[in-house]
Design a protein around this motif. Structure first.
Motif, PDB file in Angstrom:
ATOM      1  N   GLU A   1       0.783  -1.241   0.000  1.00 12.19           N
ATOM      2  CA  GLU A   1       0.000   0.000   0.000  1.00 12.19           C
ATOM      3  C   GLU A   1       0.818   1.296   0.000  1.00 12.19           C
ATOM      4  O   GLU A   1       0.562   2.185   0.811  1.00 12.19           O
ATOM      5  N   PRO A   2       1.803   1.455  -0.903  1.00 10.63           N
ATOM      6  CA  PRO A   2       2.467   2.760  -1.005  1.00 10.63           C
ATOM      7  C   PRO A   2       1.513   3.832  -1.520  1.00 10.63           C
ATOM      8  O   PRO A   2       1.710   5.022  -1.283  1.00 10.63           O
ATOM      9  N   VAL A   3       0.499   3.407  -2.279  1.00  5.23           N
ATOM     10  CA  VAL A   3      -0.606   4.278  -2.666  1.00  5.23           C
ATOM     11  C   VAL A   3      -1.888   3.548  -2.270  1.00  5.23           C
ATOM     12  O   VAL A   3      -1.874   2.336  -2.057  1.00  5.23           O
ATOM     13  N   PRO A   4      -3.015   4.243  -2.141  1.00  2.00           N
ATOM     14  CA  PRO A   4      -4.260   3.554  -1.764  1.00  2.00           C
ATOM     15  C   PRO A   4      -4.574   2.393  -2.696  1.00  2.00           C
ATOM     16  O   PRO A   4      -4.311   2.444  -3.904  1.00  2.00           O
ATOM     17  N   ILE A   5      -5.143   1.336  -2.146  1.00  2.00           N
ATOM     18  CA  ILE A   5      -5.434   0.120  -2.905  1.00  2.00           C
ATOM     19  C   ILE A   5      -6.303   0.405  -4.139  1.00  2.00           C
ATOM     20  O   ILE A   5      -6.028  -0.128  -5.219  1.00  2.00           O
ATOM     21  N   PRO A   6      -7.363   1.232  -4.044  1.00  2.00           N
ATOM     22  CA  PRO A   6      -8.148   1.512  -5.261  1.00  2.00           C
ATOM     23  C   PRO A   6      -7.322   2.182  -6.359  1.00  2.00           C
ATOM     24  O   PRO A   6      -7.565   1.946  -7.547  1.00  2.00           O
ATOM     25  N   VAL A   7      -6.355   3.015  -5.969  1.00  2.00           N
ATOM     26  CA  VAL A   7      -5.495   3.655  -6.967  1.00  2.00           C
ATOM     27  C   VAL A   7      -4.661   2.610  -7.690  1.00  2.00           C
ATOM     28  O   VAL A   7      -4.512   2.632  -8.919  1.00  2.00           O
ATOM     29  N   THR A   8      -4.121   1.667  -6.923  1.00  3.65           N
ATOM     30  CA  THR A   8      -3.359   0.572  -7.539  1.00  3.65           C
ATOM     31  C   THR A   8      -4.230  -0.216  -8.509  1.00  3.65           C
ATOM     32  O   THR A   8      -3.761  -0.663  -9.558  1.00  3.65           O
ATOM     33  N   SER A   9      -5.507  -0.362  -8.172  1.00  6.12           N
ATOM     34  CA  SER A   9      -6.426  -1.092  -9.039  1.00  6.12           C
ATOM     35  C   SER A   9      -6.630  -0.386 -10.369  1.00  6.12           C
ATOM     36  O   SER A   9      -6.955  -1.032 -11.372  1.00  6.12           O
ATOM     37  N   LEU A  10      -6.472   0.923 -10.393  1.00  2.38           N
ATOM     38  CA  LEU A  10      -6.558   1.674 -11.644  1.00  2.38           C
ATOM     39  C   LEU A  10      -5.221   1.696 -12.384  1.00  2.38           C
ATOM     40  O   LEU A  10      -5.188   1.776 -13.613  1.00  2.38           O
ATOM     41  N   ILE A  11      -4.127   1.615 -11.628  1.00  4.31           N
ATOM     42  CA  ILE A  11      -2.800   1.621 -12.248  1.00  4.31           C
ATOM     43  C   ILE A  11      -2.611   0.399 -13.142  1.00  4.31           C
ATOM     44  O   ILE A  11      -2.067   0.497 -14.246  1.00  4.31           O
ATOM     45  N   GLY A  12      -3.088  -0.760 -12.676  1.00  6.16           N
ATOM     46  CA  GLY A  12      -2.906  -2.002 -13.441  1.00  6.16           C
ATOM     47  C   GLY A  12      -3.467  -1.926 -14.848  1.00  6.16           C
ATOM     48  O   GLY A  12      -2.731  -2.068 -15.835  1.00  6.16           O
ATOM     49  N   PRO A  13      -4.783  -1.693 -15.018  1.00  2.00           N
ATOM     50  CA  PRO A  13      -5.344  -1.598 -16.371  1.00  2.00           C
ATOM     51  C   PRO A  13      -4.725  -0.473 -17.199  1.00  2.00           C
ATOM     52  O   PRO A  13      -4.552  -0.617 -18.417  1.00  2.00           O
ATOM     53  N   THR A  14      -4.384   0.643 -16.537  1.00  2.00           N
ATOM     54  CA  THR A  14      -3.776   1.756 -17.273  1.00  2.00           C
ATOM     55  C   THR A  14      -2.431   1.353 -17.869  1.00  2.00           C
ATOM     56  O   THR A  14      -2.147   1.630 -19.053  1.00  2.00           O
ATOM     57  N   LEU A  15      -1.598   0.700 -17.084  1.00  2.00           N
ATOM     58  CA  LEU A  15      -0.296   0.247 -17.586  1.00  2.00           C
ATOM     59  C   LEU A  15      -0.465  -0.793 -18.693  1.00  2.00           C
ATOM     60  O   LEU A  15       0.337  -0.834 -19.633  1.00  2.00           O
ATOM     61  N   CYS A  16      -1.509  -1.608 -18.582  1.00  2.00           N
ATOM     62  CA  CYS A  16      -1.741  -2.621 -19.619  1.00  2.00           C
ATOM     63  C   CYS A  16      -2.046  -1.963 -20.968  1.00  2.00           C
ATOM     64  O   CYS A  16      -1.656  -2.477 -22.024  1.00  2.00           O
ATOM     65  N   VAL A  17      -2.746  -0.845 -20.938  1.00  2.00           N
ATOM     66  CA  VAL A  17      -3.017  -0.114 -22.183  1.00  2.00           C
ATOM     67  C   VAL A  17      -1.744   0.556 -22.688  1.00  2.00           C
ATOM     68  O   VAL A  17      -1.402   0.482 -23.880  1.00  2.00           O
ATOM     69  N   VAL A  18      -1.008   1.217 -21.781  1.00  2.00           N
ATOM     70  CA  VAL A  18       0.209   1.943 -22.154  1.00  2.00           C
ATOM     71  C   VAL A  18       1.243   1.015 -22.789  1.00  2.00           C
ATOM     72  O   VAL A  18       1.901   1.376 -23.777  1.00  2.00           O
TER      73      VAL A  18
END
Length: 520
Positions: A72-89
């Motif tokens: 949890e270096p960032v809030p868990i929901p934020v991490t949940s958005l980071i995953g799909p975003t990186l997959c697109v990038v």
């Protein structure tokens, strides 16, 4: 992991341990922030045979997301958005495929459940139900029966509303009962210190544990349930009905509750036969609620409509058979998510005061009642799970797990291994994050081994609710720990007992499923 200690100050006796937890959390976040990206890069640059380029990149992204969910270096929901975003990038999938799971019907099932639960809390229906249970004649002033009544009120309420909200509601009730005990003992010339009183510790633990136990009853009772149902639908094209889950959940809830009650009653017995003032305390609380209000009646109606729509497919299946045309039409018109939304929308349509245009639930309260972070976490988990399946990563991981277990493990062994993994991880981090990480692996391994994914999915969800050892394991644990009546060693000791017995009990509904004795 939920930081409820920050919202409710710890009692003086617990300030030291609260500081230790804070230092641990800070160190955990720093370690995750540094080593999460490093581990992801190492996975990315390491050649791995049998993986497509997309699956390889996805594995690296999952490494980062998984480590950040835990640390949890960032809030868990934020991490949940980071995953799909990186997959697109990084070109794993296109944007539409990456973010489509955030509109999964299960999201709306949970959203509707949140709104109904918020209406119950705002309008006081939850307290009316809780006090109604505790004021029953069979409870009386017996310490053991009060213990049982508190547990039942917590379990039954948390099956339909948030575990955290139930614990927050029941916590002051339990404290009030303990104050009544303290006053009675002082009046009899036997003053007690509640912070060292065994029964006080037991009642606090029962309040926390029963809230977590009750969550397994329904799909909307706790996030792991709905997450695993979503994974079954997305990854294995398997639909589990609301009624079907309640059959499994009821068996698990009763078993868990009996275990917790027996262990806590024996470890923390009361030293009196009667608690004078207990009935008066509950009676005054119930009387203070007054007569049923229009808002409470409306909320109860909307709730019963949703429950009826949820369980109707099970009733129709039993009465008409699984191939009935009526059942098929009903499922097409009223799937679980639509049933939840019907109940929730009624709250905005049924008036309380037509002159002031006041409805049963205000939009402001409804928005506050929806746990948006949980919905984002759920959507992110479904997105990553779907991409694991689409890229072939889930099959590859399933092969590695099966090979590690000797090539062809028994189904019960497979279930047991993933149940233990789910339990251990949920003790240290959010049970929703733990389920998101373990769920796709468990389903992938079961499919690879040629087994039905349903038993292992149910086992993982049920095990994730067994976080009883530490204050950080679940929000109810953190809430009652703040009372100062629970030594950390006592929570760990009782939690270990219930966890280990509970893992064995998880195999009961699974075993019954395997031999075909309950509804499939």
């Amino acid at each position: 992991m939920n930081n409820f200690n920050a919202e409710k100050p710890l009692a003086p006796a617990q300030q030291g341990s609260g500081g230790d937890d804070s230092r641990f959390d800070r160190q955990r976040r720093i370690i995750g922030a540094i080593f999460g990206p490093i581990c992801a890069i190492l996975v990315w640059i390491t050649p791995i045979a049998g993986l497509s380029p997309e699956a390889h990149k996805l594995l690296a992204i999952i490494t980062l997301v998984g480590l950040w969910w835990i640390t949890e270096p960032v809030p868990i929901p934020v991490t949940s958005l980071i995953g799909p975003t990186l997959c697109v990038v990084f070109g794993v999938v296109k944007m539409k495929e990456a973010f489509a799971p955030f509109a999964n019907p299960m999201i709306f099932l949970f959203m509707g459940g949140f709104m109904i639960a918020k209406a119950m809390m705002v309008n006081g229906l939850d307290k009316r139900i809780a006090y109604g249970i505790m004021s029953m004649k069979w409870v009386g002033d017996s310490p053991r029966r009060i213990f049982l009544a508190v547990g039942l009120a917590c379990a039954l309420c948390s099956g339909w509303i948030s575990n955290t909200a139930t614990a927050a509601m029941m916590f002051p009730i339990a404290l009030g009962l303990l104050e009544a005990i303290s006053e009675m003992m002082a009046a009899n010339g036997k003053p007690i210190n509640l912070k060292t009183y065994k029964y006080a510790t037991g009642l606090m633990l029962m309040t926390a544990y029963a809230c977590s136990i009750g969550g397994v009853l329904t799909p909307i009772g706790t996030p792991p349930n709905i997450i695993m149902l979503g994974f079954l639908s997305e990854l294995a094209d398997v639909h589990v009905s609301f009624f079907q889950w309640m059959v499994w959940g009821f068996v698990a809830m009763v078993a868990y509750f009996i275990i917790a009650y027996v262990i806590l009653v024996r470890m923390f017995p009361a030293d009196v036969d009667h608690i004078e003032g207990a009935q008066k305390f509950i009676g005054e609380k119930k009387k203070g609620l007054g007569r049923w209000t229009r808002a409470q009646k409306n909320t109860l109606f909307a709730f019963l409509v949703a429950v009826t729509l949820w369980v109707m497919p099970g009733i129709l299946s039993i009465a008409l058979g699984t191939d009935s045309e009526i059942l098929n039409n009903y499922n097409r018109l009223f799937p679980e998510a639509v049933a939840a939304m019907v109940g929730a929308l009624l709250l905005f349509l049924i008036p309380v005061d037509t002159k002031q245009h006041k409805m049963t639930l205000d939009w402001k309260d409804a928005v506050a009642g929806v746990e948006w972070g949980t919905l984002l976490l759920f959507g992110g988990g479904l997105a990553i799970g779907g991409m694991m399946y689409a890229t072939g990563l889930s099959g590859w991981i399933g092969d590695q797990i099966i090979n590690f277990m000797g090539g062809k493990p028994s189904e019960l062994l497979l279930v047991a291994v993933f149940c233990v993994m789910s339990l251990l991880l949920s003790e240290l981090t959010s049970h929703t994050a733990a389920t998101n990480m373990i769920g796709p692996l468990a389903i992938g391994a079961a499919v690879t081994a040629g087994f039905s994914p349903i038993p292992v999915a149910v086992g993982v969800a049920l095990s994730a609710s067994l976080g009883f050892m530490l204050p950080v394991s679940t929000p109810p644990n953190a809430i009652v720990y703040a009372s100062g009546y629970i030594p950390i060693t006592k929570m760990i000791k009782t939690g270990v007992y219930i966890d280990f017995i509970g893992i064995a009990i998880v195999t009961i509904p699974v075993a019954l499923y395997l031999v075909g004795l309950i509804v499939r």
